[in-house]
Design a protein around this motif. Structure first.
Motif, mmCIF file in Angstrom:
data_model
loop_
_atom_site.group_PDB
_atom_site.id
_atom_site.type_symbol
_atom_site.label_atom_id
_atom_site.label_comp_id
_atom_site.label_asym_id
_atom_site.label_seq_id
_atom_site.Cartn_x
_atom_site.Cartn_y
_atom_site.Cartn_z
ATOM 1 N N MET A 153 0.825 -1.200 0.000
ATOM 2 C CA MET A 153 0.000 0.000 0.000
ATOM 3 C C MET A 153 0.859 1.250 0.000
ATOM 4 S SD MET A 153 -2.949 -0.969 2.794
ATOM 5 C CE MET A 153 -3.729 0.626 2.558
ATOM 6 N N ILE A 154 0.278 2.357 -0.470
ATOM 7 C CA ILE A 154 0.965 3.634 -0.395
ATOM 8 C C ILE A 154 1.105 4.001 1.065
ATOM 9 C CG2 ILE A 154 0.825 6.080 -0.970
ATOM 10 C CD1 ILE A 154 -0.742 5.304 -3.423
ATOM 11 N N ARG A 155 2.279 4.397 1.472
ATOM 12 C CA ARG A 155 2.518 4.694 2.869
ATOM 13 C C ARG A 155 1.712 5.898 3.334
ATOM 14 N NH1 ARG A 155 8.828 5.028 3.068
ATOM 15 N NH2 ARG A 155 8.419 6.050 1.076
ATOM 16 N N LEU A 156 1.196 5.832 4.538
ATOM 17 C CA LEU A 156 0.347 6.891 5.067
ATOM 18 C C LEU A 156 1.007 8.263 5.070
ATOM 19 C CD1 LEU A 156 -1.519 5.074 7.969
ATOM 20 C CD2 LEU A 156 -2.402 5.739 5.730
ATOM 21 N N PRO A 157 2.311 8.389 5.381
ATOM 22 C CA PRO A 157 2.906 9.731 5.356
ATOM 23 C C PRO A 157 2.757 10.427 4.011
ATOM 24 C CG PRO A 157 4.347 8.225 6.519
ATOM 25 C CD PRO A 157 3.248 7.384 5.899
ATOM 26 N N VAL A 158 2.848 9.680 2.922
ATOM 27 C CA VAL A 158 2.678 10.276 1.596
ATOM 28 C C VAL A 158 1.270 10.823 1.455
ATOM 29 C CG1 VAL A 158 2.620 9.811 -0.873
ATOM 30 C CG2 VAL A 158 4.423 8.811 0.537
ATOM 31 N N ALA A 159 0.279 10.028 1.832
ATOM 32 C CA ALA A 159 -1.107 10.458 1.722
ATOM 33 C C ALA A 159 -1.386 11.655 2.616
ATOM 34 C CB ALA A 159 -2.040 9.295 2.077
ATOM 35 N N GLU A 160 -0.871 11.637 3.820
ATOM 36 C CA GLU A 160 -1.129 12.725 4.752
ATOM 37 C C GLU A 160 -0.485 14.017 4.284
ATOM 38 O OE1 GLU A 160 -2.608 14.780 8.032
ATOM 39 O OE2 GLU A 160 -3.174 12.928 7.016
ATOM 40 N N ARG A 161 0.758 13.951 3.771
ATOM 41 C CA ARG A 161 1.408 15.164 3.281
ATOM 42 C C ARG A 161 0.642 15.749 2.101
ATOM 43 N NH1 ARG A 161 6.440 12.396 4.397
ATOM 44 N NH2 ARG A 161 6.586 11.710 2.237
ATOM 45 N N LEU A 162 0.170 14.879 1.209
ATOM 46 C CA LEU A 162 -0.590 15.357 0.055
ATOM 47 C C LEU A 162 -1.887 16.001 0.508
ATOM 48 C CD1 LEU A 162 -0.876 15.545 -3.010
ATOM 49 C CD2 LEU A 162 -1.921 13.287 -2.965
ATOM 50 N N ARG A 163 -2.582 15.395 1.468
ATOM 51 C CA ARG A 163 -3.856 15.944 1.940
ATOM 52 C C ARG A 163 -3.661 17.325 2.556
ATOM 53 N NH1 ARG A 163 -6.519 16.886 6.325
ATOM 54 N NH2 ARG A 163 -4.885 16.061 7.669
ATOM 55 N N ARG A 164 -2.630 17.465 3.397
ATOM 56 C CA ARG A 164 -2.408 18.728 4.079
ATOM 57 C C ARG A 164 -2.023 19.840 3.119
ATOM 58 N NH1 ARG A 164 1.121 16.867 9.405
ATOM 59 N NH2 ARG A 164 -0.571 15.770 10.473
ATOM 60 N N SER A 165 -1.183 19.521 2.141
ATOM 61 C CA SER A 165 -0.671 20.572 1.258
ATOM 62 C C SER A 165 -1.675 20.972 0.195
ATOM 63 C CB SER A 165 0.626 20.106 0.583
ATOM 64 O OG SER A 165 0.372 18.982 -0.221
ATOM 65 N N ALA A 166 -2.406 20.006 -0.333
ATOM 66 C CA ALA A 166 -3.311 20.292 -1.450
ATOM 67 C C ALA A 166 -4.725 20.601 -0.993
ATOM 68 C CB ALA A 166 -3.331 19.104 -2.423
ATOM 69 N N GLY A 167 -5.025 20.350 0.277
ATOM 70 C CA GLY A 167 -6.366 20.617 0.766
ATOM 71 C C GLY A 167 -7.394 19.675 0.178
ATOM 72 N N VAL A 168 -6.981 18.472 -0.186
ATOM 73 C CA VAL A 168 -7.900 17.509 -0.787
ATOM 74 C C VAL A 168 -8.718 16.848 0.315
ATOM 75 C CG1 VAL A 168 -8.080 15.454 -2.229
ATOM 76 C CG2 VAL A 168 -6.206 17.066 -2.581
ATOM 77 N N PRO A 169 -10.043 16.780 0.174
ATOM 78 C CA PRO A 169 -10.842 16.083 1.174
ATOM 79 C C PRO A 169 -10.356 14.655 1.369
ATOM 80 C CG PRO A 169 -12.248 17.295 -0.342
ATOM 81 C CD PRO A 169 -10.852 17.358 -0.903
ATOM 82 N N THR A 170 -10.328 14.208 2.613
ATOM 83 C CA THR A 170 -9.755 12.901 2.922
ATOM 84 C C THR A 170 -10.410 11.792 2.126
ATOM 85 O OG1 THR A 170 -9.193 13.641 5.140
ATOM 86 C CG2 THR A 170 -9.275 11.260 4.760
ATOM 87 N N GLY A 171 -11.738 11.805 2.006
ATOM 88 C CA GLY A 171 -12.427 10.749 1.292
ATOM 89 C C GLY A 171 -12.007 10.676 -0.166
ATOM 90 N N GLN B 47 -8.659 8.425 -4.606
ATOM 91 C CA GLN B 47 -7.692 8.721 -5.651
ATOM 92 C C GLN B 47 -6.449 7.852 -5.522
ATOM 93 O OE1 GLN B 47 -6.111 12.701 -5.601
ATOM 94 N NE2 GLN B 47 -5.682 12.677 -7.788
ATOM 95 N N LEU B 48 -5.961 7.679 -4.300
ATOM 96 C CA LEU B 48 -4.776 6.858 -4.093
ATOM 97 C C LEU B 48 -5.052 5.390 -4.419
ATOM 98 C CD1 LEU B 48 -3.311 8.466 -0.846
ATOM 99 C CD2 LEU B 48 -2.465 8.688 -3.189
ATOM 100 N N ALA B 49 -6.265 4.925 -4.127
ATOM 101 C CA ALA B 49 -6.632 3.565 -4.508
ATOM 102 C C ALA B 49 -6.642 3.428 -6.030
ATOM 103 C CB ALA B 49 -8.002 3.211 -3.926
ATOM 104 N N PHE B 50 -7.133 4.456 -6.712
ATOM 105 C CA PHE B 50 -7.132 4.471 -8.175
ATOM 106 C C PHE B 50 -5.696 4.435 -8.714
ATOM 107 C CE2 PHE B 50 -6.647 7.533 -11.773
ATOM 108 C CZ PHE B 50 -7.173 6.740 -12.787
ATOM 109 N N ILE B 51 -4.804 5.236 -8.140
ATOM 110 C CA ILE B 51 -3.406 5.262 -8.589
ATOM 111 C C ILE B 51 -2.751 3.906 -8.359
ATOM 112 C CG2 ILE B 51 -1.143 6.307 -8.184
ATOM 113 C CD1 ILE B 51 -3.117 8.131 -9.640
ATOM 114 N N ARG B 52 -3.042 3.295 -7.245
ATOM 115 C CA ARG B 52 -2.489 1.971 -6.969
ATOM 116 C C ARG B 52 -2.956 0.965 -8.017
ATOM 117 N NH1 ARG B 52 -3.551 1.920 -1.954
ATOM 118 N NH2 ARG B 52 -5.529 0.803 -1.993
ATOM 119 N N ASN B 53 -4.231 1.024 -8.385
ATOM 120 C CA ASN B 53 -4.740 0.107 -9.398
ATOM 121 C C ASN B 53 -4.143 0.395 -10.774
ATOM 122 O OD1 ASN B 53 -6.305 -1.393 -7.650
ATOM 123 N ND2 ASN B 53 -8.164 -0.207 -8.006
ATOM 124 N N CYS B 54 -3.868 1.661 -11.070
ATOM 125 C CA CYS B 54 -3.190 1.991 -12.330
ATOM 126 C C CYS B 54 -1.847 1.270 -12.408
ATOM 127 C CB CYS B 54 -2.978 3.500 -12.436
ATOM 128 S SG CYS B 54 -4.482 4.467 -12.710
#
Length: 230
Positions: free
Chosen positions: A1-19, A24-31
């Motif tokens: 799985m994508i490591r949580l720190p990557v997801a958390e840094r992206l969420r905080r910086s881009a202001g993307v809603p957690t859901g 999106q990260l699940a989609f990228i993983r499937n890609c």
């Protein structure tokens, strides 16, 4: 799985809603899983000297074949992939639109996800400069690709030496050119840990002045060497 720190840094910086981010990260993983499935179907020996469009075309063809298999996972059936499609970006219409090497897409009512990948051959002394240059990584930094997305991808087709050597060169170039490539303070080139099938995938994160938000780039290097290269 994508490591949580990557997801958390992206969420905080881009202001993307957690859901949305988790989806999106699940989609990228499937890609990347689909990319791995297509790559495994190729006889890479016959592409050791091929040009990038030939390799990309064969890779996408193999991914589409993988989706047609009776044991294809359900998530794959609901995704789409294309090579060399035109990309919508501000200020470009019709034939003026740039064409990205690979585009993944999944859409449903009320939501659509895209993953753009630019591909470059890694085979000569100036390949790293081309990979990171205006027609490579620079397409994301300028907002030409993934303008409305927070994540993009680079594909490196290794045709000489090995993946480890090219990863080392890319790491050094990004470390020595943090300002040139707008690497963020938390965006150093490092192992991404997306899927076990491709442990070599790395990530980096870059500011995009032209867009107003940073982008996370996943770097996937694939071997296309002749049989006499380890």
């Amino acid at each position: 799985m994508i490591r949580l720190p990557v997801a958390e840094r992206l969420r905080r910086s881009a202001g993307v809603p957690t859901g949305r981010l988790l989806y999106q990260l699940a989609f990228i993983r499937n890609c990347h899983r689909w990319l791995a499935a297509g790559y495994q179907r190729l006889d890479v020996r016959y592409l050791s000297t091929a040009q990038e469009p030939v390799i990309t075309g064969e890779l996408v063809r193999a991914m589409k074949e993988a989706r047609l298999q009776s044991n294809a996972p359900t998530w794959m059936i609901h995704m789409y992939v294309a090579d060399d499609p035109p990309v919508n970006a501000p200020g470009r219409l019709g034939k003026q639109r740039r064409r990205v090497d690979v585009e993944f897409e999944r859409s449903e009512r009320g939501a659509a996800f895209h993953f753009h990948c630019e591909a470059k051959r890694l085979y000569r002394s100036d390949s790293v400069l081309e990979y990171l240059g205006n027609e490579g990584l620079g397409m994301f930094l300028a907002g030409e690709y993934a303008h409305d997305e927070e994540i993009g991808g680079m594909l490196g087709y290794v045709q000489t030496e090995g993946v480890a050597e090219w990863l080392a060169r890319l790491s050094a170039a990004l470390a020595n050119g943090r300002a040139k490539y707008a690497v963020t303070s938390d965006g150093a080139f490092e192992v991404a840990g997306i899927i076990p099938e491709m442990p070599q995938i790395h990530r980096s994160r870059h500011e995009r002045a032209a867009v107003g938000q940073p982008i996370l780039i996943f770097h996937t290097l694939l071997m296309f060497t002749s049989p006499d290269v380890d």
